[in-house]
Design a protein around this motif. Sequence first.
Motif, mmCIF file in Angstrom:
data_model
loop_
_atom_site.group_PDB
_atom_site.id
_atom_site.type_symbol
_atom_site.label_atom_id
_atom_site.label_comp_id
_atom_site.label_asym_id
_atom_site.label_seq_id
_atom_site.Cartn_x
_atom_site.Cartn_y
_atom_site.Cartn_z
ATOM 1 N N ASP A 28 23.706 47.051 34.643
ATOM 2 C CA ASP A 28 22.293 46.764 34.923
ATOM 3 C C ASP A 28 21.756 45.703 33.961
ATOM 4 O OD1 ASP A 28 22.417 48.661 36.945
ATOM 5 O OD2 ASP A 28 21.370 50.218 35.797
ATOM 6 N N ARG A 29 22.111 45.821 32.683
ATOM 7 C CA ARG A 29 21.657 44.857 31.672
ATOM 8 C C ARG A 29 22.183 43.452 31.980
ATOM 9 N NH1 ARG A 29 23.626 47.332 27.533
ATOM 10 N NH2 ARG A 29 25.334 45.937 27.036
ATOM 11 N N LEU A 30 23.411 43.378 32.524
ATOM 12 C CA LEU A 30 24.013 42.086 32.846
ATOM 13 C C LEU A 30 23.535 41.510 34.176
ATOM 14 C CD1 LEU A 30 27.717 42.809 31.788
ATOM 15 C CD2 LEU A 30 25.985 41.510 30.514
ATOM 16 N N GLY A 31 22.778 42.302 34.925
ATOM 17 C CA GLY A 31 22.314 41.847 36.229
ATOM 18 C C GLY A 31 23.419 41.813 37.268
ATOM 19 N N VAL A 32 24.397 42.702 37.126
ATOM 20 C CA VAL A 32 25.508 42.784 38.079
ATOM 21 C C VAL A 32 25.127 43.752 39.199
ATOM 22 C CG1 VAL A 32 27.911 43.532 38.397
ATOM 23 C CG2 VAL A 32 27.259 42.269 36.328
ATOM 24 N N ALA A 33 25.103 43.252 40.425
ATOM 25 C CA ALA A 33 24.874 44.112 41.589
ATOM 26 C C ALA A 33 26.179 44.838 41.888
ATOM 27 C CB ALA A 33 24.440 43.277 42.788
ATOM 28 N N TYR A 34 26.109 46.149 42.049
ATOM 29 C CA TYR A 34 27.328 46.921 42.301
ATOM 30 C C TYR A 34 27.056 48.052 43.281
ATOM 31 C CZ TYR A 34 25.238 49.978 38.722
ATOM 32 O OH TYR A 34 24.390 50.777 38.004
ATOM 33 N N ILE A 136 45.364 40.110 32.672
ATOM 34 C CA ILE A 136 44.992 40.148 34.090
ATOM 35 C C ILE A 136 46.018 39.377 34.894
ATOM 36 C CG2 ILE A 136 43.241 39.621 35.829
ATOM 37 C CD1 ILE A 136 41.135 39.667 33.632
ATOM 38 N N ASP A 137 46.619 40.054 35.870
ATOM 39 C CA ASP A 137 47.489 39.351 36.806
ATOM 40 C C ASP A 137 46.593 38.451 37.651
ATOM 41 O OD1 ASP A 137 48.684 39.093 39.667
ATOM 42 O OD2 ASP A 137 50.386 39.624 38.414
ATOM 43 N N GLU A 138 46.988 37.193 37.768
ATOM 44 C CA GLU A 138 46.133 36.215 38.458
ATOM 45 C C GLU A 138 45.804 36.606 39.896
ATOM 46 O OE1 GLU A 138 49.561 33.000 39.717
ATOM 47 O OE2 GLU A 138 48.498 32.684 37.835
ATOM 48 N N ASP A 139 46.641 37.407 40.548
ATOM 49 C CA ASP A 139 46.363 37.805 41.930
ATOM 50 C C ASP A 139 45.147 38.734 42.045
ATOM 51 O OD1 ASP A 139 48.390 36.236 42.900
ATOM 52 O OD2 ASP A 139 49.841 37.875 43.092
ATOM 53 N N VAL A 140 44.778 39.410 40.967
ATOM 54 C CA VAL A 140 43.594 40.276 40.989
ATOM 55 C C VAL A 140 42.346 39.444 41.291
ATOM 56 C CG1 VAL A 140 42.070 41.677 39.509
ATOM 57 C CG2 VAL A 140 44.543 42.050 39.468
ATOM 58 N N LEU A 141 42.358 38.202 40.841
ATOM 59 C CA LEU A 141 41.165 37.358 40.965
ATOM 60 C C LEU A 141 41.057 36.647 42.305
ATOM 61 C CD1 LEU A 141 41.190 35.870 37.363
ATOM 62 C CD2 LEU A 141 40.165 38.001 38.192
ATOM 63 N N THR A 142 42.008 36.884 43.205
ATOM 64 C CA THR A 142 41.962 36.210 44.505
ATOM 65 C C THR A 142 41.077 36.947 45.512
ATOM 66 O OG1 THR A 142 43.925 37.363 45.336
ATOM 67 C CG2 THR A 142 44.280 35.248 44.192
ATOM 68 N N GLU A 162 33.548 37.365 40.974
ATOM 69 C CA GLU A 162 32.793 36.333 40.258
ATOM 70 C C GLU A 162 32.004 36.951 39.102
ATOM 71 O OE1 GLU A 162 29.122 33.297 41.268
ATOM 72 O OE2 GLU A 162 30.510 33.796 42.880
ATOM 73 N N ASP A 163 31.361 38.095 39.343
ATOM 74 C CA ASP A 163 30.628 38.789 38.273
ATOM 75 C C ASP A 163 31.585 39.352 37.215
ATOM 76 O OD1 ASP A 163 28.048 38.244 39.080
ATOM 77 O OD2 ASP A 163 27.734 40.190 40.059
ATOM 78 N N LEU A 164 32.764 39.797 37.650
ATOM 79 C CA LEU A 164 33.760 40.283 36.694
ATOM 80 C C LEU A 164 34.080 39.187 35.689
ATOM 81 C CD1 LEU A 164 35.961 42.351 35.730
ATOM 82 C CD2 LEU A 164 37.519 41.146 37.287
ATOM 83 N N ILE A 165 34.396 38.001 36.196
ATOM 84 C CA ILE A 165 34.802 36.885 35.344
ATOM 85 C C ILE A 165 33.620 36.254 34.611
ATOM 86 C CG2 ILE A 165 35.805 34.546 35.380
ATOM 87 C CD1 ILE A 165 37.784 36.896 35.700
ATOM 88 N N GLY A 166 32.489 36.096 35.292
ATOM 89 C CA GLY A 166 31.361 35.369 34.719
ATOM 90 C C GLY A 166 30.421 36.190 33.859
ATOM 91 N N LYS A 167 30.351 37.508 34.090
ATOM 92 C CA LYS A 167 29.388 38.338 33.357
ATOM 93 C C LYS A 167 30.044 39.493 32.601
ATOM 94 C CE LYS A 167 25.575 37.502 36.629
ATOM 95 N NZ LYS A 167 24.675 38.166 37.599
ATOM 96 N N VAL A 168 30.855 40.283 33.310
ATOM 97 C CA VAL A 168 31.373 41.520 32.722
ATOM 98 C C VAL A 168 32.363 41.243 31.587
ATOM 99 C CG1 VAL A 168 32.632 43.674 33.168
ATOM 100 C CG2 VAL A 168 30.954 42.841 34.838
ATOM 101 N N ILE A 169 33.396 40.459 31.868
ATOM 102 C CA ILE A 169 34.409 40.215 30.833
ATOM 103 C C ILE A 169 33.817 39.525 29.602
ATOM 104 C CG2 ILE A 169 36.534 38.948 30.305
ATOM 105 C CD1 ILE A 169 37.592 39.873 33.031
ATOM 106 N N PRO A 170 32.966 38.513 29.750
ATOM 107 C CA PRO A 170 32.357 37.937 28.541
ATOM 108 C C PRO A 170 31.560 38.982 27.732
ATOM 109 C CG PRO A 170 32.082 36.428 30.376
ATOM 110 C CD PRO A 170 32.638 37.709 30.945
ATOM 111 N N ALA A 171 30.873 39.893 28.418
ATOM 112 C CA ALA A 171 30.087 40.919 27.725
ATOM 113 C C ALA A 171 30.991 41.931 27.007
ATOM 114 C CB ALA A 171 29.177 41.647 28.710
ATOM 115 N N LEU A 172 32.206 42.116 27.512
ATOM 116 C CA LEU A 172 33.148 43.047 26.892
ATOM 117 C C LEU A 172 33.769 42.462 25.628
ATOM 118 C CD1 LEU A 172 34.991 44.341 30.098
ATOM 119 C CD2 LEU A 172 33.198 45.511 28.797
ATOM 120 N N LYS A 173 33.621 41.149 25.458
ATOM 121 C CA LYS A 173 34.144 40.437 24.282
ATOM 122 C C LYS A 173 35.657 40.611 24.111
ATOM 123 C CE LYS A 173 29.794 40.463 21.713
ATOM 124 N NZ LYS A 173 28.873 40.968 22.671
#
Length: 186
Positions: A28-34, A136-142, A162-173
Amino acid sequence: MKMELQNGRPDTTEGRLEKELRVYDLLDRLGVAYQRVDHEAAMTMEACEEIDRVLGDGTAICKNLFLCNRQATEFYLLLMPGDKPFKTKELSAQIGSSRLSFAKSEYMEKYLDITPGSVSVLGLMNDIEGKVRLLIDEDVLTERYFGCHPCINTSSLKFTTEDLIGKVIPALKHAPKMVKLGMTES
């Protein structure tokens, strides 16, 4: 229990664990719709396949493997497609770590605050010391959508890759290392 796809966090916190609620707070803090589906404990890939049908097409069925080196001094969280076979030798060569094996559950709880069957990329929010490397296996991102547990295996989430790569993973540091598994298949 009939599985139904819900938007966002549960209406009530009753019966929910603190570690699950922290996941909803983060998203919610990251603005990720789920979207979320509650279900019986999912302990097998077969159970996850049924859940994935409810989550809908275009959601990556992801295996989350918690691994370590032989000395249990280096830990890895591997995200890979659920239908891909896992070969330790293949992964070891790509990350320069020999003798990989599945890490003991006490390390999973210590570093990620999760238990077997609940492994999730979102557990990395609890690894504030950065002890676990994300692979991360690259096929996960397809796939268009990414599915995972909110640190418990009685709910599953779906949000955009897109949210995984652009918002969630950066927030996980935890900067991911991309790997390519299944290259030895003919």
